[in-house]
Every structure is written in C-alpha cells, then in structure tokens.
Design an enzyme around this catalytic site. Sequence first.
Site, PDB file in Angstrom:
ATOM      1  N   CYS A 248      13.127  11.064   8.069  1.00 29.32           N
ATOM      2  CA  CYS A 248      13.142  10.192   8.692  1.00 29.32           C
ATOM      3  C   CYS A 248      14.020  10.457  10.150  1.00 29.32           C
ATOM      4  CB  CYS A 248      12.511   8.760   9.217  1.00 29.32           C
ATOM      5  SG  CYS A 248      13.046   7.722   8.115  1.00 29.32           S
TER       6      CYS A 248
ATOM      7  N   GLY B  66       5.792   5.591   8.708  1.00 26.73           N
ATOM      8  CA  GLY B  66       5.335   6.822   8.901  1.00 26.73           C
ATOM      9  C   GLY B  66       5.350   7.490  10.646  1.00 26.73           C
ATOM     10  N   SER B  67       4.085   7.758  11.200  1.00 26.93           N
ATOM     11  CA  SER B  67       4.455   8.279  11.718  1.00 26.93           C
ATOM     12  C   SER B  67       3.631   7.603  13.440  1.00 26.93           C
ATOM     13  CB  SER B  67       2.634   9.323  11.985  1.00 26.93           C
ATOM     14  OG  SER B  67       1.598   8.983  12.545  1.00 26.93           O
TER      15      SER B  67
ATOM     16  N   GLU C 264       8.736   1.663  11.687  1.00 22.88           N
ATOM     17  CA  GLU C 264       9.536   2.893  11.512  1.00 22.88           C
ATOM     18  C   GLU C 264       8.921   4.437  11.367  1.00 22.88           C
ATOM     19  OE1 GLU C 264      11.646   5.783  10.660  1.00 22.88           O
ATOM     20  OE2 GLU C 264      12.024   5.070   8.618  1.00 22.88           O
TER      21      GLU C 264
ATOM     22  N   LYS D  21       0.717  -1.044  -0.198  1.00 25.84           N
ATOM     23  CA  LYS D  21       0.249  -0.177  -0.004  1.00 25.84           C
ATOM     24  C   LYS D  21       0.985   1.405   0.335  1.00 25.84           C
ATOM     25  CE  LYS D  21      -1.532   2.933   2.385  1.00 25.84           C
ATOM     26  NZ  LYS D  21      -1.514   4.294   1.632  1.00 25.84           N
TER      27      LYS D  21
ATOM     28  N   GLU E 134       9.670  16.278  15.897  1.00 26.18           N
ATOM     29  CA  GLU E 134       9.933  15.721  14.673  1.00 26.18           C
ATOM     30  C   GLU E 134       8.632  16.826  13.731  1.00 26.18           C
ATOM     31  OE1 GLU E 134      11.206  11.810  11.862  1.00 26.18           O
ATOM     32  OE2 GLU E 134       8.788  12.248  12.781  1.00 26.18           O
TER      33      GLU E 134
ATOM     34  N   GLY F 123       2.019   4.241  13.552  1.00 28.44           N
ATOM     35  CA  GLY F 123       2.704   2.942  14.220  1.00 28.44           C
ATOM     36  C   GLY F 123       1.874   2.815  15.216  1.00 28.44           C
TER      37      GLY F 123
END
Length: 502
Positions: A302, A245-246, A267, A192, A402, A250
Amino acid sequence: MTLSVQPHRDAVGLPDGLMFVDGKWRPGQDGASWQHRHPATGEEVGSFAVAGAQDVDDAVRAARRAFDEGPWPRLRAGQRIRVLHACAAALREHADELRALQALDNGVPLSFASVYATSVGVAADVFEHHAGWVDKIGGQTLPPFQGGDHLAMTFREPVGVVAAILPWNAPFLLFAQKVAPALAAGCTVIVKPSEHATFTVLRMVALLLEAGVPEGALQVVTGPGEPTGQALIVHPGVDKVSFTGSRAVGRRVIEASAGTMKRVSLELGGKSPALVFPDADVNLAGMTAMGMVTMGLSGQACVAHTRALVHRDVYDQFLAAAQLLAGMITYGDPFDPAVLASALISEKQRDRVMGYIETGEREGARLVAGGTRPDGDLAAGNFVAPTIFADVRNDMTIAREEIFGPVLAVLPFDDEDEAVRIANDTEYGLGAGVYTTDVRRAFRLARRLRAGTVGINGFQVEPHLPFGGFQQSGLGREGGQSAFESYTELKSVLMPLTEELM
C-alpha cells in the site's frame, strides 16, 4: 522444467485449515472450503474452511461472552504484559516455520523474509511494543469546574469485541498491528485473514493460544469477503472493525458500521510520491523507488512509492538507476535464495496490472522497461516484469490509480512548488518520500506533503510510530500510542468529596 512448490509444501506441512471458534478448531457449519492456488505456479497447495453467517455468529457470541465474563479484560496489567511478551517469544521461536508458510501462502520469497513488512521479527516487535503500553495508558484527574468539591476523572476502558480483517500481502505485520494493541487494551479479537494468506495466520493464532491468550479472547474465522467478511462487519455484536484493504471494501465497512455505530479503523492504500531533487543521491533514489515497487511483494504494498516525481535536471539519471535495478530482479521458486520478488497474488490481479500497462501506453506514457510477462517455466505463475513509464502526466490513469503491481510512473517537475502541487494532487495520502541533502528543504516538504508518513532519503515503518493516511487512504492509525488508544473508550467519572451537590 516446470516450477513447483509441492516439495516445499510437503516438507513444511500446513495447518489443518480449520477455524478456531469458541475454544475449538473446527470446520464450517456447512462444510464449505476454499482451495488455495499458489501465485507462482498455479498449484493447489491446500484448503481451508469457509465460515458462513452461523460460524461468524458463534465466534462473535463467544468473544462477547469472553469480554463480558472472561478473564482477559480483568487481568492485572502485569499478567497481560507477561502474556504479550510470551506471544512475541513464540513468534520468534517459530520464525522459520512462519516464513515458509508465508512463502506457500502469498509467494513472498524467503530472501525477503527479513525485510520489515514481511518479517516475523517485526510482528514480535509490535507485540513487545504494545505490551509496554498496558501499564502506562491512563486517564486524567481534573479540577472541579463548578458546583461543590468533587473529583473529575477520566478512564480508558477496552472497546469490546474487535473484528480484525487482514489483507494477504503482509500477514505478520498486519496481524500484529491489529491483534497486539487490541489484546493489550483488554479487548477480545476475532481475526479474519485474507483467503490468499490464511495458513500463516492460523499458525500465529495457534502460537498465541499456546503462549497464554485465553481461548475466548482470540478466535479466527476463515473465508473470503463474501460470506465471511460481510457477516463480520454487519454483526451487531462487533464493537470495532479494523480493516486493511481496498477503498471499495472500506466504504462497505463504513456503511455496515453505521447501523450499530461501530468504531472503525481503515487503511485503504495509496499512490505515494517520491520527490527527487538534483542535490540528492539520485542513484540511491532511483534504486529505492524501483525496489519498493518490485522487490519482495512486486509492488503489492500500500505504501510503495509508485509515483516518482523527479527534477528535470536529473530525470535521465534517475531513469537509468531505476532501469538498472529492474534488470536485477529475479523471479521463480520463493524458496530459492536467489529469487528476489514474488508473483502477483492471483490471475485476476495479474490481468488487472497488465490492463494498467496497456492503458499507460494508450494514454501516451513512454514505456522504458518491462510491460511484459515472462515465458518458459514461469508462464504458469502470475508474474509481471518490472515496468517503468517515463514522461507521465499526473492526469494519466497510471499516475492516479493504485495499480498494486511492479509499475513505476516517473513524472518530471521544474521546481519545489510544482513538485508539491503534483504530489498532493491525489485522492490518497498514505506515504511520501523526499530525496535531498538540503535539510531545510527536507523538513519544509515533510510539512507540506499531505501524507501520513514521510521518509527523507529512505522510508521505514516502525512499531512505535503511528501509521495511516490522509484523505481516502483511510481512517485512524496503527502503531504507537494512537493505535492502543483506538481500542479503548474514554469514560468520565465524577465523585463528590463533601455533602454539597456537584
């Protein structure tokens, strides 16, 4: 003159925007579609199908059938190796086309297309690396511990159906880091892509199918996190989810996996520090740190070193070097070889970054560069000027969260212990950098820093090294043997060699 990518779109041509499910390129069952706007211009550059729950269910069922009954998990090692090498060759052969699609997808300029994270070549490297593991991963034969004479053995088997959920910022690398080890292990994979970088992934899937990956072993469902991603992570037929992703998403992946005990690799970003000591090449350190948060992805990476921890003796020199590079960054048409950095991916992200800049000023950090948006023909894009904050404290928002934009926070320190204390005072732990010519200090700090990857006088991610983070930067690793093994299950087998009971 208004900036436009439309001529490039017409020249390159885009994939049809259909998903590949159960052996067919098709639209979504309900006919929904997503219009993709280019981050540099705001133009609609194409559309793609949005997969709903039924589309995802079709894909999972097809992947399950291919895993349980299909040829891919049962191929001999040599056959699977040849297919993976063919995948790498196909990616290299179509590199120019893929780079152009990336520029239309997420706006990464062609000038940056050979840099690791945004390079087609590194995706091919990852496929070749994992092809090398296919015939080398194995179990153990152990001596009997008790009972009669018997063999005690372990085997590694593919985990099953894998959902690979990708971010938009590095589609080549992240596609390869998830799909290559999963296929190498004998899994079947449903990809995806991000709704902000779909056309690149559609073309890569098509190339892998042409290279010999069986239809059921690789499928792609397109659409945003809701409904498409959510339907994937909760589906009981998915054995493992690999997500980049975020942190917020997650956590949802972990929660959704609990019901069926899915295997999970995550991650989830970072707030990586770069520690700069007086004996370092300070100008190199300043330009490297600033380059990581401006060039190419404009800080939308990231592992970018967004916190520069600089010894007071060289603090001003570091700031001057960072400011020098900031003044060199150019924006505009990603197909222009003079353009060095991209726009932010969306208006929402642009506004979010500008909000962090306002917060930094409000909390007392000293703005020494940037903090603005360009005007003129760039005004329609999501551009933010390279931004540097000095005199930052580690309790400030811009030092802790972040930002995912071209913002560098520079913090002073007085000695090594203080630098380590500041560096480790974070919820993240993805990457770190150490700039020094003292070899003993370099290795001493590499061991003390709580980060998954530590670069000394530079930073690089490589296919054969594990990549991932400590703390809330995620779970598991991508790259190398550890990534391959994460797509397997370990099985113990015992067999008697005599009539005695084990």
